[in-house]
Design a protein around this motif. Structure first.
Motif, PDB file in Angstrom:
ATOM      1  N   GLY A 147       0.804  -1.213   0.000  1.00 34.79           N
ATOM      2  CA  GLY A 147       0.000   0.000   0.000  1.00 34.79           C
ATOM      3  C   GLY A 147       0.838   1.265   0.000  1.00 34.79           C
ATOM      4  O   GLY A 147       0.480   2.268  -0.633  1.00 34.79           O
ATOM      5  N   CYS A 148       1.966   1.239   0.694  1.00 35.98           N
ATOM      6  CA  CYS A 148       2.820   2.430   0.774  1.00 35.98           C
ATOM      7  C   CYS A 148       3.455   2.766  -0.569  1.00 35.98           C
ATOM      8  O   CYS A 148       3.715   3.939  -0.860  1.00 35.98           O
ATOM      9  CB  CYS A 148       3.912   2.225   1.819  1.00 35.98           C
ATOM     10  SG  CYS A 148       3.327   2.305   3.526  1.00 35.98           S
ATOM     11  N   GLY A 149       3.707   1.745  -1.400  1.00 38.44           N
ATOM     12  CA  GLY A 149       4.346   1.985  -2.693  1.00 38.44           C
ATOM     13  C   GLY A 149       3.579   2.957  -3.569  1.00 38.44           C
ATOM     14  O   GLY A 149       4.117   4.009  -3.960  1.00 38.44           O
ATOM     15  N   PRO A 150       2.320   2.675  -3.933  1.00 33.13           N
ATOM     16  CA  PRO A 150       1.589   3.612  -4.800  1.00 33.13           C
ATOM     17  C   PRO A 150       1.304   4.941  -4.125  1.00 33.13           C
ATOM     18  O   PRO A 150       1.251   5.973  -4.802  1.00 33.13           O
ATOM     19  CB  PRO A 150       0.282   2.863  -5.115  1.00 33.13           C
ATOM     20  CG  PRO A 150       0.156   1.817  -4.067  1.00 33.13           C
ATOM     21  CD  PRO A 150       1.556   1.453  -3.691  1.00 33.13           C
ATOM     22  N   LEU A 151       1.120   4.941  -2.804  1.00 33.60           N
ATOM     23  CA  LEU A 151       0.866   6.205  -2.110  1.00 33.60           C
ATOM     24  C   LEU A 151       2.094   7.111  -2.192  1.00 33.60           C
ATOM     25  O   LEU A 151       1.983   8.298  -2.514  1.00 33.60           O
ATOM     26  CB  LEU A 151       0.494   5.930  -0.652  1.00 33.60           C
ATOM     27  CG  LEU A 151       0.101   7.150   0.187  1.00 33.60           C
ATOM     28  CD1 LEU A 151      -1.112   7.857  -0.415  1.00 33.60           C
ATOM     29  CD2 LEU A 151      -0.209   6.724   1.625  1.00 33.60           C
ATOM     30  N   ALA A 255      -3.785   2.354  -2.588  1.00 32.54           N
ATOM     31  CA  ALA A 255      -3.247   2.127  -1.237  1.00 32.54           C
ATOM     32  C   ALA A 255      -4.341   1.760  -0.251  1.00 32.54           C
ATOM     33  O   ALA A 255      -4.121   0.955   0.666  1.00 32.54           O
ATOM     34  CB  ALA A 255      -2.505   3.368  -0.755  1.00 32.54           C
ATOM     35  N   LEU A 256      -5.536   2.338  -0.409  1.00 36.24           N
ATOM     36  CA  LEU A 256      -6.637   2.042   0.506  1.00 36.24           C
ATOM     37  C   LEU A 256      -6.948   0.551   0.542  1.00 36.24           C
ATOM     38  O   LEU A 256      -7.269   0.002   1.606  1.00 36.24           O
ATOM     39  CB  LEU A 256      -7.895   2.821   0.099  1.00 36.24           C
ATOM     40  CG  LEU A 256      -7.974   4.276   0.535  1.00 36.24           C
ATOM     41  CD1 LEU A 256      -9.214   4.941  -0.066  1.00 36.24           C
ATOM     42  CD2 LEU A 256      -7.990   4.395   2.056  1.00 36.24           C
ATOM     43  N   ALA A 257      -6.880  -0.090  -0.607  1.00 34.75           N
ATOM     44  CA  ALA A 257      -7.169  -1.528  -0.647  1.00 34.75           C
ATOM     45  C   ALA A 257      -6.173  -2.300   0.216  1.00 34.75           C
ATOM     46  O   ALA A 257      -6.549  -3.189   0.987  1.00 34.75           O
ATOM     47  CB  ALA A 257      -7.136  -2.029  -2.094  1.00 34.75           C
ATOM     48  N   PHE A 258      -4.900  -1.954   0.100  1.00 35.62           N
ATOM     49  CA  PHE A 258      -3.875  -2.655   0.880  1.00 35.62           C
ATOM     50  C   PHE A 258      -3.948  -2.312   2.364  1.00 35.62           C
ATOM     51  O   PHE A 258      -3.775  -3.179   3.223  1.00 35.62           O
ATOM     52  CB  PHE A 258      -2.492  -2.330   0.323  1.00 35.62           C
ATOM     53  CG  PHE A 258      -2.248  -2.886  -1.052  1.00 35.62           C
ATOM     54  CD1 PHE A 258      -2.108  -4.250  -1.247  1.00 35.62           C
ATOM     55  CD2 PHE A 258      -2.163  -2.056  -2.154  1.00 35.62           C
ATOM     56  CE1 PHE A 258      -1.885  -4.778  -2.512  1.00 35.62           C
ATOM     57  CE2 PHE A 258      -1.935  -2.564  -3.421  1.00 35.62           C
ATOM     58  CZ  PHE A 258      -1.802  -3.932  -3.606  1.00 35.62           C
TER      59      PHE A 258
END
Length: 399
Positions: A147-151, A255-258
């Motif tokens: 999740g942190c990657g795309p954010l 990121a919300l999904a992760f």
């Protein structure tokens, strides 16, 4: 309290390294529209670039999924960090589509080396009696890092200069710090053997694991397939159908999904593994329905709700699956069995995603997405019904 924290420090540091590696695998997600504009490729190519990563993961898991049981956890993690650094360099040097394929393949190799080894390592580093918490640390590090990657990439791409470079420079710095952490952490495999003794194994399961593996694997497959579609085509859907071109928003939705998956994993300790798997299947089904609504009526709120509800379902199902499978595995086969579970999960990321990409041409993004949703709904409903009739029971997985 201080003594308890010191006891958990190695486990938490191992989880942090796990998160750094996994963040690199989703870093390009909100950047794909920029790469499409720069290199001029289609939506099908986006899904193939994304799926190359999954094939890299599966290849490593099949060829060397048991490597950390043989040579030790730390050498495998160091190799994974090396692949992560090489992947970032490929993206930094990208002048054409070939660099993106190479970067995604190396990213897949890093994730393949990390998934089984890092999960087992985090559990090894936990204090006595902390198996359940350690499982949460491992799965939360996995999903939280994803999740942190795309954010991170979305925020840097939107609000900083050089959007196709800065995210990878930052990740390279984090990888360098992670190398120092792994060098400091202790090795947990007592009886290590030479690298030449590592042999590729067919995906295999000890007899005591087989009863829980089937439904656990199906739930993992559907959850990862949902994430695969989110991370590969949702930026294009946001831009083309909803006129949302903000890269930070695109990264946040993914990121919300992760992050919701991490929240779903927290619930497992309360409801138990036996109930978390069917509950996760039900939430995944609801998330798929919301995604269908978002595609059909082009409503941004439904897309966000789909990310949250589907993410919670994936977290419930995946932590339940990992707990059940790890709890039923012999200690000397744990990393290999976990790797087999991840083979199935990453097949969910690759095969359905490419299918969606192929169908986008004749059916459009909405039609391709609805076909995908229908297929996944059948799978998850079947798994959920089976789990209600034959609940998973593994002793001590919730201890």
């Amino acid at each position: 309290m201080d003594r308890d924290l010191r006891g958990w420090l190695p486990c938490l540091l191992g989880g942090a390294v796990f998160a750094v590696c996994m963040a690199g695998t989703t870093l390009p997600t909100p950047l794909y529209p920029l790469y499409q504009e720069k290199f001029g490729f289609s939506e099908l190519t986006v899904t193939v670039v994304y799926a190359v990563y999954a094939f890299g993961v599966i290849g490593v898991l099949l060829l060397a999924g048991n490597a950390s049981d043989t040579v030790g956890r730390r050498p495998v993690l160091m190799a994974g960090l090396g692949c992560a650094a090489a992947s970032a360099v490929c993206f930094l040097a990208a002048t054409g589509l070939g660099w993106l394929y190479a970067g995604r393949l190396l990213s897949g190799l890093s994730a393949g080396l990390f998934t089984g080894a890092a999960t087992a390592y985090v559990m090894d580093l936990a204090p006595p009696g902390g198996a359940s918490r350690a499982t949460f640390v491992a799965t939360a590090a996995n999903m939280g890092g994803l999740g942190c990657g795309p954010l991170l990439a979305g925020v840097l791409a939107q609000y900083a200069d050089r959007p196709l470079y800065l995210p990878f420079v930052v990740h390279l710095a984090l990888v360098a710090c992670s190398v120092g952490v792994v060098a400091w952490l202790p090795e947990t495999v007592r009886h290590r053997r030479a690298l030449r003794t590592v042999r590729p194994r067919r995906p295999g399961l000890p007899p005591e694991v087989r009863a829980v593996f089937g439904p656990a694997a199906i739930a993992s497959f559907v959850g990862f397939a949902l994430f695969g579609v989110f991370t590969s085509v949702s930026p294009a859907f946001l831009a083309d159908s909803l006129d949302v071109s903000n890269h930070a928003v695109s990264g946040l939705v993914v990121a919300l999904a992760f992050f919701a998956s991490t929240a779903g994993q927290l619930i497992v300790g309360r409801v138990g593994v036996g109930r978390s798997l069917p509950l996760g299947c039900a939430a995944l089904l609801a998330g798929l329905a919301l995604l269908a609504g978002a595609l059909r009526w082009e409503v941004p709120a439904l897309l966000v709700l789909s990310a949250i509800v589907g993410g919670v379902g994936q977290g419930l199902a995946f932590r339940g699956a990992l707990s059940a499978v790890a709890g039923a595995s012999p200690e000397d086969r744990r990393a290999a069995v976990i790797s087999t579970l991840f083979v199935v999960a990453y097949a969910g990321i690759s095969v359905p995603v490419i299918g969606v990409g192929v169908l986008v041409g004749p059916l459009g993004l909405e039609g391709a997405g609805l076909v995908f949703i229908g297929c996944m709904a059948v799978l998850v409903s079947t798994a959920g019904a089976y789990l209600l009739r034959r609940p998973v029971r593994v002793e001590d997985v919730n201890a």
